[in-house]
Design a protein around this motif. Structure first.
Motif, PDB file in Angstrom:
ATOM      1  N   THR A 148       0.720  -1.102  -0.073  1.00 13.35           N
ATOM      2  CA  THR A 148       0.102   0.033   0.010  1.00 13.35           C
ATOM      3  C   THR A 148       0.966   1.228   0.012  1.00 13.35           C
ATOM      4  N   ARG A 149       1.908   1.327   0.949  1.00 12.32           N
ATOM      5  CA  ARG A 149       2.937   2.335   0.892  1.00 12.32           C
ATOM      6  C   ARG A 149       3.364   2.614  -0.346  1.00 12.32           C
ATOM      7  N   GLU A 150       4.020   1.823  -1.143  1.00 16.04           N
ATOM      8  CA  GLU A 150       4.664   1.551  -2.435  1.00 16.04           C
ATOM      9  C   GLU A 150       3.616   2.053  -3.404  1.00 16.04           C
ATOM     10  N   THR A 151       2.590   1.677  -3.401  1.00 11.52           N
ATOM     11  CA  THR A 151       1.598   2.135  -4.536  1.00 11.52           C
ATOM     12  C   THR A 151       1.241   3.474  -4.337  1.00 11.52           C
ATOM     13  N   HIS A 152       1.171   4.210  -2.865  1.00 18.27           N
ATOM     14  CA  HIS A 152       0.826   5.544  -2.918  1.00 18.27           C
ATOM     15  C   HIS A 152       1.937   6.419  -3.233  1.00 18.27           C
ATOM     16  N   LEU A 153       3.279   5.816  -3.155  1.00 18.53           N
ATOM     17  CA  LEU A 153       4.480   6.397  -3.383  1.00 18.53           C
ATOM     18  C   LEU A 153       4.702   6.515  -4.881  1.00 18.53           C
ATOM     19  N   LYS A 154       4.509   5.554  -5.800  1.00 15.69           N
ATOM     20  CA  LYS A 154       5.059   5.303  -6.988  1.00 15.69           C
ATOM     21  C   LYS A 154       3.952   5.149  -8.055  1.00 15.69           C
ATOM     22  N   VAL A 155       2.680   4.975  -7.783  1.00 19.44           N
ATOM     23  CA  VAL A 155       1.485   4.623  -8.974  1.00 19.44           C
ATOM     24  C   VAL A 155       0.638   5.684  -8.934  1.00 19.44           C
ATOM     25  N   VAL A 156      -0.068   6.142  -9.895  1.00 12.67           N
ATOM     26  CA  VAL A 156      -1.002   7.015 -10.386  1.00 12.67           C
ATOM     27  C   VAL A 156      -2.272   6.289  -9.706  1.00 12.67           C
ATOM     28  N   GLN A 157      -3.397   7.346  -9.336  1.00  8.37           N
ATOM     29  CA  GLN A 157      -4.599   6.621  -8.674  1.00  8.37           C
ATOM     30  C   GLN A 157      -4.596   5.628  -7.496  1.00  8.37           C
ATOM     31  N   PRO A 158      -3.651   5.909  -6.638  1.00  9.12           N
ATOM     32  CA  PRO A 158      -3.365   5.058  -5.729  1.00  9.12           C
ATOM     33  C   PRO A 158      -4.719   4.568  -4.716  1.00  9.12           C
ATOM     34  N   ARG A 159      -5.801   5.288  -4.829  1.00  6.58           N
ATOM     35  CA  ARG A 159      -7.011   4.882  -4.281  1.00  6.58           C
ATOM     36  C   ARG A 159      -7.764   3.661  -4.810  1.00  6.58           C
ATOM     37  N   MET A 160      -7.376   3.287  -5.944  1.00 10.90           N
ATOM     38  CA  MET A 160      -7.768   2.094  -6.529  1.00 10.90           C
ATOM     39  C   MET A 160      -7.186   0.824  -5.926  1.00 10.90           C
ATOM     40  N   ILE A 161      -6.397   0.951  -5.129  1.00 12.30           N
ATOM     41  CA  ILE A 161      -5.960  -0.194  -4.404  1.00 12.30           C
ATOM     42  C   ILE A 161      -7.060  -1.028  -3.444  1.00 12.30           C
TER      43      ILE A 161
END
Length: 213
Positions: free
Chosen positions: A27-40
């Protein structure tokens, strides 16, 4: 959109199973590196998916829409010892990140990645699936459903995400909002489809559970 007061959502999360450390890191890495992290998928919905998979004990899982791999890891937790999970995503750029966390989760040898158009890949998968999770392009939900139901047996479970679409399914419809229009049609179809029995869960943005008859 919160369908429950945030305080109640927090209470539910706190009194549900803890989120595995590897998923907190993802989750942390998704928010740091990926566009639209709310999709997780997230903690609570992830534990719901994990519990459903553990109850079903599938030997074969199909996921449409991998994103960064959170839901795939949750679903893999319920696989039988010799089970496999096939996950499909259109975005090749995320495959390396997915694989890193799949391998670190301990389920790496059980998760098979596919990159490309799901409607082309699904017919090439020569097997029947016990559990299917649809969480990709919303306007394609009906086409995905028709493709995957050909790969099921009586008792197979098909789960679809985001079926409440932030509450837009009960709001006045904007004629230009084709996504909501498609979801309304999809939800109505599943309710009336004689091939499945259906229930919608108000988990996060809405999960539909269909049991194939």
């Amino acid at each position: 959109m919160h369908f429950l007061p945030e305080s109640l959502e927090n209470y539910i999360t706190l009194h549900s199973e803890n989120e595995p450390a590897i998923l907190r890191e993802l989750t942390r890495e998704t928010h740091l590196k990926v566009v639209q992290p709310r999709m997780i998928t997230g903690h609570y919905q992830g534990r719901v998916l994990s519990m459903l998979s553990k109850l079903i004990q599938p030997s074969s899982i199909l996921e449409i829409g991998t994103y960064t791999g959170y839901s795939a890891i949750c679903l893999a937790e319920g696989l039988t010892n010799d089970g496999l999970l096939h996950t499909i995503d259109i975005n090749e750029e995320l495959s390396e990140m997915q694989r890193k966390f799949f391998d670190r989760s301990g389920f790496g040898d059980k998760i098979i990645q596919h990159t490309g158009d799901a409607l082309k890949i699904i017919p090439e998968l020569d097997q029947v699936f016990d559990l299917i999770f649809i969480d990709a392009e919303k306007k394609m939900y009906d086409a995905y459903f028709e493709a995957v139901i050909e790969k099921t047996r009586t008792g197979s479970i098909i789960i679809t995400d985001n079926v409440l679409w932030s509450g837009k399914v009960v709001e006045p419809l904007d004629k230009k909002d084709m996504v909501t229009r498609n979801l309304l049609a999809y939800n109505k179809k599943l309710k009336n489809d004689p091939r499945v029995e259906t229930v919608i869960l108000s988990v996060r943005d809405g999960l539909t559970l269909c049991r194939v008859l």
